[in-house]
Design an enzyme around this catalytic site. Sequence first.
Site, PDB file in Angstrom:
ATOM      1  N   LYS A 128       0.797  -1.302  -0.112  1.00 56.99           N
ATOM      2  CA  LYS A 128      -0.162   0.017   0.018  1.00 56.99           C
ATOM      3  C   LYS A 128       0.825   1.163   0.010  1.00 56.99           C
ATOM      4  O   LYS A 128       1.566   1.641   1.152  1.00 56.99           O
ATOM      5  CB  LYS A 128      -0.861  -0.158   1.113  1.00 56.99           C
ATOM      6  CG  LYS A 128      -2.181   1.079   0.890  1.00 56.99           C
ATOM      7  CD  LYS A 128      -2.549   1.833   2.207  1.00 56.99           C
ATOM      8  CE  LYS A 128      -1.926   3.300   2.597  1.00 56.99           C
ATOM      9  NZ  LYS A 128      -2.080   4.384   1.731  1.00 56.99           N
ATOM     10  N   GLU A 185      10.196   0.901  10.408  1.00 60.29           N
ATOM     11  CA  GLU A 185      11.063   2.022   9.883  1.00 60.29           C
ATOM     12  C   GLU A 185      10.340   3.386  10.050  1.00 60.29           C
ATOM     13  O   GLU A 185       9.438   3.710   9.442  1.00 60.29           O
ATOM     14  CB  GLU A 185      11.650   2.129   8.377  1.00 60.29           C
ATOM     15  CG  GLU A 185      12.836   2.619   8.327  1.00 60.29           C
ATOM     16  CD  GLU A 185      12.781   4.015   7.686  1.00 60.29           C
ATOM     17  OE1 GLU A 185      12.684   4.951   8.681  1.00 60.29           O
ATOM     18  OE2 GLU A 185      12.710   4.120   6.733  1.00 60.29           O
ATOM     19  N   CYS A 189      13.395  11.018   7.260  1.00 60.01           N
ATOM     20  CA  CYS A 189      13.502  10.479   8.711  1.00 60.01           C
ATOM     21  C   CYS A 189      14.868  10.452   9.251  1.00 60.01           C
ATOM     22  O   CYS A 189      15.156  10.222  10.123  1.00 60.01           O
ATOM     23  CB  CYS A 189      13.060   9.016   8.707  1.00 60.01           C
ATOM     24  SG  CYS A 189      13.396   7.987   7.342  1.00 60.01           S
ATOM     25  N   GLU A 242      10.202  15.262  15.316  1.00 58.77           N
ATOM     26  CA  GLU A 242      10.497  15.577  14.035  1.00 58.77           C
ATOM     27  C   GLU A 242       9.732  16.551  13.440  1.00 58.77           C
ATOM     28  O   GLU A 242       8.508  16.733  13.246  1.00 58.77           O
ATOM     29  CB  GLU A 242      10.120  14.152  13.409  1.00 58.77           C
ATOM     30  CG  GLU A 242      10.439  13.938  12.124  1.00 58.77           C
ATOM     31  CD  GLU A 242      10.419  12.614  11.649  1.00 58.77           C
ATOM     32  OE1 GLU A 242       9.573  11.850  12.042  1.00 58.77           O
ATOM     33  OE2 GLU A 242      11.390  12.025  10.875  1.00 58.77           O
TER      34      GLU A 242
HETATM   35  P1  NAP Z   1       1.988   8.016   8.240  1.00 59.73           P
HETATM   36  O1  NAP Z   1       0.488   8.335   8.367  1.00 59.73           O
HETATM   37  O2  NAP Z   1       2.540   7.264   9.254  1.00 59.73           O
HETATM   38  O3  NAP Z   1       1.939   7.447   6.859  1.00 59.73           O
HETATM   39  C1  NAP Z   1       2.578   6.444   6.415  1.00 59.73           C
HETATM   40  C2  NAP Z   1       1.922   5.276   5.499  1.00 59.73           C
HETATM   41  O4  NAP Z   1       0.649   4.669   6.532  1.00 59.73           O
HETATM   42  C3  NAP Z   1       1.135   5.851   4.684  1.00 59.73           C
HETATM   43  O5  NAP Z   1       0.851   4.782   3.522  1.00 59.73           O
HETATM   44  C4  NAP Z   1      -0.410   6.071   5.101  1.00 59.73           C
HETATM   45  O6  NAP Z   1      -1.328   6.052   4.032  1.00 59.73           O
HETATM   46  C5  NAP Z   1      -0.317   4.807   5.969  1.00 59.73           C
HETATM   47  N1  NAP Z   1      -1.662   5.075   7.280  1.00 59.73           N
HETATM   48  C6  NAP Z   1      -1.836   6.128   7.769  1.00 59.73           C
HETATM   49  N2  NAP Z   1      -2.765   5.862   8.534  1.00 59.73           N
HETATM   50  C7  NAP Z   1      -2.675   4.386   8.816  1.00 59.73           C
HETATM   51  C8  NAP Z   1      -3.399   3.358   9.456  1.00 59.73           C
HETATM   52  N3  NAP Z   1      -4.239   3.758  10.662  1.00 59.73           N
HETATM   53  N4  NAP Z   1      -3.226   2.152   9.246  1.00 59.73           N
HETATM   54  C9  NAP Z   1      -2.522   1.786   8.240  1.00 59.73           C
HETATM   55  N5  NAP Z   1      -1.664   2.471   7.401  1.00 59.73           N
HETATM   56  C10 NAP Z   1      -1.723   3.765   7.805  1.00 59.73           C
HETATM   57  O7  NAP Z   1       2.602   9.206   8.146  1.00 59.73           O
HETATM   58  P2  NAP Z   1       2.304  10.749   7.337  1.00 59.73           P
HETATM   59  O8  NAP Z   1       0.886  11.085   8.055  1.00 59.73           O
HETATM   60  O9  NAP Z   1       2.284  10.476   6.109  1.00 59.73           O
HETATM   61  O10 NAP Z   1       3.431  11.622   7.887  1.00 59.73           O
HETATM   62  C11 NAP Z   1       3.261  12.210   9.240  1.00 59.73           C
HETATM   63  C12 NAP Z   1       4.711  11.984  10.184  1.00 59.73           C
HETATM   64  O11 NAP Z   1       5.325  10.694   9.935  1.00 59.73           O
HETATM   65  C13 NAP Z   1       5.883  12.996   9.189  1.00 59.73           C
HETATM   66  O12 NAP Z   1       5.561  14.384   9.849  1.00 59.73           O
HETATM   67  C14 NAP Z   1       6.907  12.138   9.738  1.00 59.73           C
HETATM   68  O13 NAP Z   1       7.194  12.642  11.123  1.00 59.73           O
HETATM   69  C15 NAP Z   1       6.558  10.967   9.638  1.00 59.73           C
HETATM   70  N6  NAP Z   1       6.941  10.120   8.522  1.00 59.73           N
HETATM   71  C16 NAP Z   1       8.086   9.373   8.558  1.00 59.73           C
HETATM   72  C17 NAP Z   1       8.485   8.881   7.188  1.00 59.73           C
HETATM   73  C18 NAP Z   1       9.841   7.892   7.335  1.00 59.73           C
HETATM   74  O14 NAP Z   1      10.543   7.544   6.469  1.00 59.73           O
HETATM   75  N7  NAP Z   1      10.161   7.267   8.523  1.00 59.73           N
HETATM   76  C19 NAP Z   1       8.041   8.967   6.226  1.00 59.73           C
HETATM   77  C20 NAP Z   1       6.922   9.812   6.125  1.00 59.73           C
HETATM   78  C21 NAP Z   1       6.308  10.346   7.380  1.00 59.73           C
HETATM   79  P3  NAP Z   1      -1.853   7.303   3.716  1.00 59.73           P
HETATM   80  O15 NAP Z   1      -0.634   8.317   3.504  1.00 59.73           O
HETATM   81  O16 NAP Z   1      -2.379   7.191   2.253  1.00 59.73           O
HETATM   82  O17 NAP Z   1      -2.847   7.989   4.627  1.00 59.73           O
END
Ligand code: NAP
Length: 498
Positions: free
Chosen positions: A185, A259, A293, A393
């Site tokens: 996904k 991760e 990250c 972060e």
């Molecule tokens: P996130 O919500 O954790 O999203 C990561 C992935 O998980 C996306 O594919 C997202 O889908 C999915 N997801 C979200 N809620 C979920 C749930 N309840 N069950 C299963 N999958 C779910 O992260 P984000 O909102 O995109 O970003 C928020 C913060 O995460 C950032 O500000 C940053 O701090 C951190 N982040 C870290 C990384 C990294 O590489 N470690 C990358 C991105 C973000 P959708 O996006 O389609 O909703």
Amino acid sequence: METTVQINPNSIKFDENYGPIINGEMVEPVYGYIDAVNASTGEVLSKIGRCGKEEINQAVKAARAAFPVWSNTSIEERSILLNKIADVLEENQERLKMIESMDTGRAIHEFDADYSIAIQQFRYFASAIFTYYEGASRPVQNGYLITKKEPLGVCAQIIPWNVPMIMTAFKLAPALAAGNTIVLKPAEDACLSVLEFAKLVVGILPKGVLNVVPGYGKEAGQALIDHPDTDKLAFTGSTEVGRLVGKTAGERIIPVTLELGGKSPHIVFPDVDIDQAVENATFGYTSFNGQSCILGSRLFIHDDIYDEFVKKLIERAKQVKIGPPTDRSTRIASIINEKQGKRVLKYFDIAKKEGANILYGGNRVTVPGHEYGYFIEPTIIEAESGMRISQEEIFGPAVTVTRWNDVNEVIKMANSVDYGLAAGIMTGNLEQALGTANKLEAGSVWINSYFNFQTGAPFGGYKNSGVGREYSKEALDAYSQSKTIVAAYQLPPAGFFK
Ligand code: NAP
Ligand code: MG
């Protein structure tokens, strides 16, 4: 690797819509489509499927059905197919890079490195799989012992939006090499390049081996985590969602790789060439628009050079070109979406309220023709190590600067966060560099060259930055389980059990 041919963004033709790819073909999603938006202009580029339980069920079913045959293919065959995937990615990379730049708002030049890493990842596992199975048997008294590696089964993989193709490769390559089938996904804001790539890959792999299910995290993502018939969960994204994934894996007693976030320290010793160190530090905190990250987001600068270093850091920040994502000279482009853009700006307010000093930047800027996007200045914040701005972060092009005098003290400050994904050190003194690296709580430490990714080097986090390692042979462990078979040459003599 710098390439010279650039595809004209206006020449990119998208499909009218992109449904999920299940069992080798694109299918109609039950609940229709979501707009896939250009992050900097707001233009609707295409539509992606809004998948939910129905599509996840179909995808897991297809992956389950494909598993017996795929898991029994020879490693020679899997290796050939992984190399074919690398070739297809390489042949189509310029188009995919442009799609990804438009979709995510990131500067096009950065994708040269992203795609090089992604291509190498498939090639690496096409080779690594051969040596992975070596040396797993030995003679025992009156027989033989074999330790056999077996694939896990159906792997559920969820990736974020910041580096879509790197994440796709990190997830697919080891899982496929080890003989697993996949339901992937991608993030709803960064699906187009992944789906275009998947369209090419499903023609290479047997049906059902790779299934890609786009949609919202709370719908498609949650349904995938909750599905009872998967054998492994692999997630990259926020620590918050990572915890949910880990909890589910714990309840179901299946393996998990996480991760998550990071807040990486970058320590500057006083012996450095200041101009070179400033360049490396600027690269470390502005790349990916700061949405990484592993961003070098906390600079610890030795007192002896602090004033001059910070002055030059500010001068360098003024030269970082903010511009349209698809312009090759751009270095900072648009944040992924409004929510993240506002989140970054909110952190600057938090910094001011807690007494930190914004030395440069801190504002959203307008790029003509791209008014929709959140373009944020490179931002330098003088802060204490315990402040929220130094601990949480931000995920934007921002760095905190903090003075240090004593090496033990700076190591303590560097380690004083919940995260532990990466760290940087700048010094010409090897003893100092390695001694410090040993004491840092981080999965990757880069000395004198930030983001120094090397194929096959384990990548993953200490503390809240995650569980498990990717990018390396260790990832094959994460997608395999061992079976020990002990064979005796003959049955024991009758009456041996007294
Ligand atoms: P996130 O919500 O954790 O999203 C990561 C992935 O998980 C996306 O594919 C997202 O889908 C999915 N997801 C979200 N809620 C979920 C749930 N309840 N069950 C299963 N999958 C779910 O992260 P984000 O909102 O995109 O970003 C928020 C913060 O995460 C950032 O500000 C940053 O701090 C951190 N982040 C870290 C990384 C990294 O590489 N470690 C990358 C991105 C973000 P959708 O996006 O389609 O909703
Ligand atoms: Mg988008």
